[in-house]
Design a protein around this motif. Structure first.
Motif, PDB file in Angstrom:
ATOM      1  N   GLU A  53       0.734  -1.286  -0.085  1.00 38.48           N
ATOM      2  CA  GLU A  53      -0.144   0.125   0.184  1.00 38.48           C
ATOM      3  C   GLU A  53       0.721   1.020   0.065  1.00 38.48           C
ATOM      4  N   MET A  54       2.008   1.193   0.632  1.00 35.18           N
ATOM      5  CA  MET A  54       2.857   2.446   0.755  1.00 35.18           C
ATOM      6  C   MET A  54       3.931   2.574  -0.382  1.00 35.18           C
ATOM      7  N   ASP A  55       3.399   1.897  -1.394  1.00 33.28           N
ATOM      8  CA  ASP A  55       4.300   1.835  -2.904  1.00 33.28           C
ATOM      9  C   ASP A  55       5.736   1.839  -2.616  1.00 33.28           C
ATOM     10  N   LEU A  56       6.179   0.662  -1.497  1.00 32.33           N
ATOM     11  CA  LEU A  56       7.641   0.532  -1.325  1.00 32.33           C
ATOM     12  C   LEU A  56       8.186  -0.562  -2.322  1.00 32.33           C
ATOM     13  N   GLU A  57       9.406  -0.698  -2.533  1.00 37.57           N
ATOM     14  CA  GLU A  57       9.554  -1.783  -3.621  1.00 37.57           C
ATOM     15  C   GLU A  57      10.040  -2.853  -2.691  1.00 37.57           C
ATOM     16  N   TYR A  59      11.941  -6.056  -1.894  1.00 38.51           N
ATOM     17  CA  TYR A  59      12.979  -6.911  -2.584  1.00 38.51           C
ATOM     18  C   TYR A  59      13.216  -8.164  -2.018  1.00 38.51           C
ATOM     19  N   THR A  60      13.010  -8.304  -0.845  1.00 34.65           N
ATOM     20  CA  THR A  60      13.081  -9.616  -0.473  1.00 34.65           C
ATOM     21  C   THR A  60      11.932  -9.904   0.731  1.00 34.65           C
ATOM     22  N   ARG A  61      11.274 -11.168   0.764  1.00 40.92           N
ATOM     23  CA  ARG A  61      10.403 -11.276   1.907  1.00 40.92           C
ATOM     24  C   ARG A  61      10.882 -12.865   2.344  1.00 40.92           C
ATOM     25  N   ASP A  62      11.282 -13.049   3.653  1.00 42.97           N
ATOM     26  CA  ASP A  62      11.667 -14.063   4.115  1.00 42.97           C
ATOM     27  C   ASP A  62      10.650 -14.699   5.259  1.00 42.97           C
ATOM     28  N   LYS A  63      10.031 -15.865   5.084  1.00 40.98           N
ATOM     29  CA  LYS A  63       8.977 -16.057   5.690  1.00 40.98           C
ATOM     30  C   LYS A  63       9.525 -16.230   7.212  1.00 40.98           C
ATOM     31  N   SER A  64      10.648 -16.366   7.395  1.00 36.68           N
ATOM     32  CA  SER A  64      11.136 -16.534   8.763  1.00 36.68           C
ATOM     33  C   SER A  64      11.140 -15.389   9.420  1.00 36.68           C
ATOM     34  N   GLY A  65      10.603 -14.130   8.957  1.00 37.91           N
ATOM     35  CA  GLY A  65      10.319 -13.013   9.551  1.00 37.91           C
ATOM     36  C   GLY A  65      10.951 -11.505   9.206  1.00 37.91           C
ATOM     37  N   GLU A  66      11.550 -11.570   7.946  1.00 36.83           N
ATOM     38  CA  GLU A  66      12.247 -10.268   7.394  1.00 36.83           C
ATOM     39  C   GLU A  66      11.701  -9.884   6.222  1.00 36.83           C
ATOM     40  N   PHE A  67      11.797  -8.701   5.845  1.00 37.90           N
ATOM     41  CA  PHE A  67      11.542  -8.147   4.817  1.00 37.90           C
ATOM     42  C   PHE A  67      12.269  -7.052   4.464  1.00 37.90           C
ATOM     43  N   VAL A  68      12.687  -6.786   3.124  1.00 37.57           N
ATOM     44  CA  VAL A  68      13.791  -5.672   2.720  1.00 37.57           C
ATOM     45  C   VAL A  68      13.084  -4.886   1.615  1.00 37.57           C
ATOM     46  N   ALA A  69      12.772  -3.629   1.985  1.00 42.08           N
ATOM     47  CA  ALA A  69      12.056  -2.815   0.864  1.00 42.08           C
ATOM     48  C   ALA A  69      12.954  -1.602   0.882  1.00 42.08           C
ATOM     49  N   TYR A  70      12.597  -0.889  -0.189  1.00 43.37           N
ATOM     50  CA  TYR A  70      13.093   0.445  -0.836  1.00 43.37           C
ATOM     51  C   TYR A  70      12.488   1.391  -1.133  1.00 43.37           C
ATOM     52  N   SER A  71      12.419   2.754  -0.775  1.00 45.04           N
ATOM     53  CA  SER A  71      11.774   3.649  -1.049  1.00 45.04           C
ATOM     54  C   SER A  71      11.925   3.970  -2.798  1.00 45.04           C
ATOM     55  N   GLU A  72      11.419   4.851  -3.267  1.00 46.18           N
ATOM     56  CA  GLU A  72      11.547   5.251  -4.673  1.00 46.18           C
ATOM     57  C   GLU A  72      12.850   6.018  -4.806  1.00 46.18           C
ATOM     58  N   MET A  73      13.738   5.798  -5.777  1.00 44.94           N
ATOM     59  CA  MET A  73      14.830   6.701  -5.836  1.00 44.94           C
ATOM     60  C   MET A  73      14.490   8.309  -6.313  1.00 44.94           C
ATOM     61  N   ARG A  74      15.050   8.991  -5.679  1.00 38.99           N
ATOM     62  CA  ARG A  74      14.798  10.440  -5.869  1.00 38.99           C
ATOM     63  C   ARG A  74      16.205  11.173  -5.854  1.00 38.99           C
ATOM     64  N   ARG A  75      16.075  12.362  -6.723  1.00 42.54           N
ATOM     65  CA  ARG A  75      17.161  13.279  -6.798  1.00 42.54           C
ATOM     66  C   ARG A  75      16.620  14.777  -6.499  1.00 42.54           C
ATOM     67  N   GLN A  76      17.660  15.535  -5.966  1.00 42.34           N
ATOM     68  CA  GLN A  76      17.344  16.760  -5.661  1.00 42.34           C
ATOM     69  C   GLN A  76      17.819  17.932  -6.933  1.00 42.34           C
ATOM     70  N   PHE A  77      16.742  18.495  -7.314  1.00 42.80           N
ATOM     71  CA  PHE A  77      17.105  19.520  -8.463  1.00 42.80           C
ATOM     72  C   PHE A  77      17.294  18.687  -9.837  1.00 42.80           C
TER      73      PHE A  77
END
Length: 143
Positions: A53-57, A59-77
């Motif tokens: 729902e939060m539109d995070l990417e 990357y990994t879901r491990d059923k033992s209890g761990e997620f790795v997610a990334y925010s959208e890449m951004r640049r300033q200016f």
């Protein structure tokens, strides 16, 4: 003349050998956690739904209890180094009806130096609003 070449080569070899060690990025992460009165499976499913729902990417879901997610890449200016935030979400079962969720967040920049390959490099986390929002959304979903 020959000794100058040998010394130059030795200095170059030593500097390359010393520069290949990676910097210690321990302590760059900020950690937030919450304990919920819900089972592991319910918390797992709620966390998975919240990340989508939060539109995070995710990357990994491990059923033992761990997620790795990334925010959208951004640049300033539009010209500055690309940045993103890496979230590591851990779910730990405390009992049959109790779990703890912890979210580690760390800023990352994409870059390259003369001695490294292009890759994402950790930087000190300065903002943990998204991590707190993840925890609140999971709490509301299972609560």
């Amino acid at each position: 003349m020959r000794s100058i070449k040998i010394i130059s080569i030795a200095v170059l070899c030593l500097s390359i050998g010393c520069a290949t060690t990676l910097p210690d990025t321990g302590g760059f992460e900020s950690t937030d956690s919450v304990t919920l009165a819900a089972g592991f499976e319910e918390t797992w499913q709620a966390t998975k739904a919240v990340l989508r729902e939060m539109d995070l990417e995710v990357y990994t879901r491990d059923k033992s209890g761990e997620f790795v997610a990334y925010s959208e890449m951004r640049r300033q200016f539009r010209i500055v180094t690309p940045r993103r935030v890496k979230f590591t979400i851990r779910i730990e079962e405390l009992g049959t009806e109790s779990t703890t969720i912890s979210v580690d967040s760390v800023e990352q920049v994409y870059g390259v130096t003369p001695l490294t390959y292009p890759d994402w490099h950790d930087r000190e986390s300065v903002d943990n609003e998204t991590a707190i929002a993840i925890l609140e959304a999971v709490r509301n979903r299972v609560g």
